[in-house]
Design a protein around this motif. Structure first.
Motif, PDB file in Angstrom:
ATOM      1  N   GLY A  58      66.123  76.391 104.682  1.00 45.73           N
ATOM      2  CA  GLY A  58      65.603  77.321 105.669  1.00 45.73           C
ATOM      3  C   GLY A  58      64.757  76.652 106.725  1.00 45.73           C
ATOM      4  N   GLY A  59      64.949  75.373 106.902  1.00 47.67           N
ATOM      5  CA  GLY A  59      64.193  74.594 107.872  1.00 47.67           C
ATOM      6  C   GLY A  59      64.406  73.124 107.589  1.00 47.67           C
ATOM      7  N   SER A  60      64.165  72.286 108.572  1.00 50.45           N
ATOM      8  CA  SER A  60      64.346  70.853 108.361  1.00 50.45           C
ATOM      9  C   SER A  60      63.335  70.085 109.195  1.00 50.45           C
ATOM     10  N   ALA A  61      63.462  68.772 109.153  1.00 52.75           N
ATOM     11  CA  ALA A  61      62.552  67.910 109.898  1.00 52.75           C
ATOM     12  C   ALA A  61      63.260  66.609 110.199  1.00 52.75           C
ATOM     13  N   LYS A  62      62.748  65.866 111.159  1.00 53.94           N
ATOM     14  CA  LYS A  62      63.273  64.545 111.443  1.00 53.94           C
ATOM     15  C   LYS A  62      62.949  63.608 110.276  1.00 53.94           C
ATOM     16  N   PRO A  63      63.754  62.575 110.072  1.00 55.35           N
ATOM     17  CA  PRO A  63      63.461  61.622 109.002  1.00 55.35           C
ATOM     18  C   PRO A  63      62.084  61.000 109.168  1.00 55.35           C
ATOM     19  N   GLY A  64      61.401  60.792 108.066  1.00 58.94           N
ATOM     20  CA  GLY A  64      60.064  60.224 108.104  1.00 58.94           C
ATOM     21  C   GLY A  64      59.996  58.855 107.451  1.00 58.94           C
ATOM     22  N   THR A  65      58.786  58.398 107.224  1.00 54.94           N
ATOM     23  CA  THR A  65      58.543  57.120 106.569  1.00 54.94           C
ATOM     24  C   THR A  65      57.965  57.359 105.179  1.00 54.94           C
ATOM     25  N   GLY A  66      57.914  56.298 104.387  1.00 58.59           N
ATOM     26  CA  GLY A  66      57.384  56.449 103.041  1.00 58.59           C
ATOM     27  C   GLY A  66      57.201  55.105 102.372  1.00 58.59           C
ATOM     28  N   ASN A  67      57.190  55.122 101.055  1.00 61.50           N
ATOM     29  CA  ASN A  67      56.948  53.928 100.250  1.00 61.50           C
ATOM     30  C   ASN A  67      58.083  53.688  99.271  1.00 61.50           C
ATOM     31  N   ASN A  68      58.310  52.409  98.961  1.00 62.89           N
ATOM     32  CA  ASN A  68      59.260  52.003  97.927  1.00 62.89           C
ATOM     33  C   ASN A  68      58.503  51.443  96.731  1.00 62.89           C
ATOM     34  N   ILE A  69      59.075  51.660  95.560  1.00 62.49           N
ATOM     35  CA  ILE A  69      58.601  51.005  94.344  1.00 62.49           C
ATOM     36  C   ILE A  69      59.832  50.591  93.550  1.00 62.49           C
ATOM     37  N   LEU A  70      59.807  49.407  92.955  1.00 68.12           N
ATOM     38  CA  LEU A  70      61.005  48.906  92.281  1.00 68.12           C
ATOM     39  C   LEU A  70      60.638  48.000  91.119  1.00 68.12           C
ATOM     40  N   ALA A  71      61.591  47.860  90.210  1.00 65.87           N
ATOM     41  CA  ALA A  71      61.461  46.935  89.084  1.00 65.87           C
ATOM     42  C   ALA A  71      62.866  46.528  88.659  1.00 65.87           C
ATOM     43  N   GLY A  72      63.003  45.318  88.141  1.00 70.23           N
ATOM     44  CA  GLY A  72      64.322  44.882  87.717  1.00 70.23           C
ATOM     45  C   GLY A  72      64.275  43.560  86.984  1.00 70.23           C
ATOM     46  N   PHE A  73      65.451  43.112  86.540  1.00 73.46           N
ATOM     47  CA  PHE A  73      65.551  41.797  85.915  1.00 73.46           C
ATOM     48  C   PHE A  73      66.918  41.202  86.238  1.00 73.46           C
ATOM     49  N   TYR A  74      66.975  39.870  86.177  1.00 69.58           N
ATOM     50  CA  TYR A  74      68.213  39.147  86.449  1.00 69.58           C
ATOM     51  C   TYR A  74      68.401  38.045  85.411  1.00 69.58           C
ATOM     52  N   VAL A  75      69.616  37.880  84.951  1.00 72.39           N
ATOM     53  CA  VAL A  75      70.004  36.742  84.128  1.00 72.39           C
ATOM     54  C   VAL A  75      70.596  35.706  85.067  1.00 72.39           C
ATOM     55  N   ALA A  76      70.073  34.477  85.021  1.00 69.92           N
ATOM     56  CA  ALA A  76      70.483  33.467  86.013  1.00 69.92           C
ATOM     57  C   ALA A  76      70.577  32.079  85.379  1.00 69.92           C
ATOM     58  N   PRO A  77      71.657  31.791  84.640  1.00 69.74           N
ATOM     59  CA  PRO A  77      71.837  30.444  84.094  1.00 69.74           C
ATOM     60  C   PRO A  77      71.894  29.401  85.205  1.00 69.74           C
ATOM     61  N   GLN A  78      71.413  28.214  84.935  1.00 67.85           N
ATOM     62  CA  GLN A  78      71.356  27.160  85.947  1.00 67.85           C
ATOM     63  C   GLN A  78      72.739  26.824  86.489  1.00 67.85           C
ATOM     64  N   LYS A  79      73.759  26.914  85.633  1.00 70.70           N
ATOM     65  CA  LYS A  79      75.114  26.560  86.076  1.00 70.70           C
ATOM     66  C   LYS A  79      75.669  27.556  87.089  1.00 70.70           C
ATOM     67  N   TRP A  80      75.013  28.706  87.250  1.00 69.23           N
ATOM     68  CA  TRP A  80      75.447  29.674  88.268  1.00 69.23           C
ATOM     69  C   TRP A  80      74.949  29.292  89.655  1.00 69.23           C
ATOM     70  N   ARG A  81      74.107  28.267  89.734  1.00 74.14           N
ATOM     71  CA  ARG A  81      73.685  27.679  91.012  1.00 74.14           C
ATOM     72  C   ARG A  81      73.110  28.714  91.985  1.00 74.14           C
ATOM     73  N   GLY A  82      72.064  29.399  91.522  1.00 75.29           N
ATOM     74  CA  GLY A  82      71.342  30.323  92.387  1.00 75.29           C
ATOM     75  C   GLY A  82      71.753  31.779  92.292  1.00 75.29           C
ATOM     76  N   LEU A  83      72.738  32.094  91.480  1.00 77.58           N
ATOM     77  CA  LEU A  83      73.189  33.477  91.316  1.00 77.58           C
ATOM     78  C   LEU A  83      72.544  34.100  90.091  1.00 77.58           C
ATOM     79  N   GLY A  84      72.075  35.332  90.251  1.00 81.26           N
ATOM     80  CA  GLY A  84      71.550  36.101  89.134  1.00 81.26           C
ATOM     81  C   GLY A  84      72.134  37.505  89.150  1.00 81.26           C
ATOM     82  N   VAL A  85      72.423  38.049  87.970  1.00 80.10           N
ATOM     83  CA  VAL A  85      72.936  39.419  87.875  1.00 80.10           C
ATOM     84  C   VAL A  85      72.069  40.183  86.883  1.00 80.10           C
ATOM     85  N   GLY A  86      71.907  41.474  87.122  1.00 83.70           N
ATOM     86  CA  GLY A  86      71.065  42.271  86.234  1.00 83.70           C
ATOM     87  C   GLY A  86      71.041  43.724  86.630  1.00 83.70           C
ATOM     88  N   SER A  87      69.870  44.316  86.532  1.00 83.77           N
ATOM     89  CA  SER A  87      69.708  45.741  86.792  1.00 83.77           C
ATOM     90  C   SER A  87      68.410  45.974  87.551  1.00 83.77           C
TER      91      SER A  87
END
Length: 213
Positions: A58-87
């Motif tokens: 029943g009403g709207s507004a222009k997009p605004g600004t806000g804040n991000n918060i995040l957390a995660g982990f990566y598995v990165a064996p040395q033989k992957w040469r800089g690549l990590g995968v995770g969640s």
């Protein structure tokens, strides 16, 4: 949905700890890296999303600004040469903005994703320039506060999102510090009175400070 996402966040953290413990017991240790971060964002509407939100709330507004918060982990064996995968789990919390009728309008997103991060120059995870990508699912929550009725009208939507980012990490003693920019595009579906199932296309651009360990 919030309970589901909090449970998923806990699962990410526990899985990271479990992976770390397993790696430490193995003869050839598998490096596991964790990260947390905070940032700023700018909400984006794509297509006719604002018109759909107007009908839903029943009403709207222009997009605004806000804040991000995040957390995660990566598995990165040395033989992957800089690549990590995770969640990675993240939330974008918009600051209230003034809507069409002078009321408060709030736009929040939550996301749990599979993620990959690649250090393109150093080929060493946790050092230098990197690119990041993620794909996952989550919730969109929009709220409009009607001052006449002293009541919040809500619109929820669930669906998929894709994020891409580029950043730089500086390794320090026992941890690392990084700065990244990111872009998100998402397509989430919810039910709107008079329209039925409706797709909301949205996203954000943001800047995050990342603490790694």
């Amino acid at each position: 949905m919030k309970n589901l996402l909090f449970t998923a966040a806990l699962a990410v953290i526990l899985l990271g700890h479990a992976a770390t413990a397993t790696a430490q017991k193995a003869e050839s240790k598998i490096p596991v890296y964790a990260e947390i971060g905070l940032g700023l964002n700018k909400t984006l509407y794509f297509g006719d999303t604002r018109a759909k939100l107007n009908q839903a709330l029943g009403g709207s507004a222009k997009p605004g600004t806000g804040n991000n918060i995040l957390a995660g982990f990566y598995v990165a064996p040395q033989k992957w040469r800089g690549l990590g995968v995770g969640s990675r789990i993240s939330g974008s919390f918009g600051a209230p903005v003034e809507g069409d009728f002078g009321d408060d309008y709030i736009f929040n997103c939550y996301n749990l994703a599979l993620a990959a991060k690649y250090y393109v120059l150093s080929r060493e995870f946790g050092r230098g320039l990197y690119v990041r990508g993620s794909a996952g699912f989550g919730q969109l929550t929009t709220k409009r506060f009607d001052e006449e009725t002293n009541f919040y009208r809500h619109q929820y939507a669930l669906g998929t999102s894709f994020m891409g980012g580029i950043g730089y990490t500086v390794p320090l003693k026992g941890f690392s510090l990084g700065l990244e920019t990111e872009f998100e595009t998402a397509s989430r579906s919810g039910t709107v009175d008079g329209l039925g199932d409706t797709t909301f296309r949205s996203g954000q651009v943001g800047v995050n400070v990342i603490l790694g360990f």
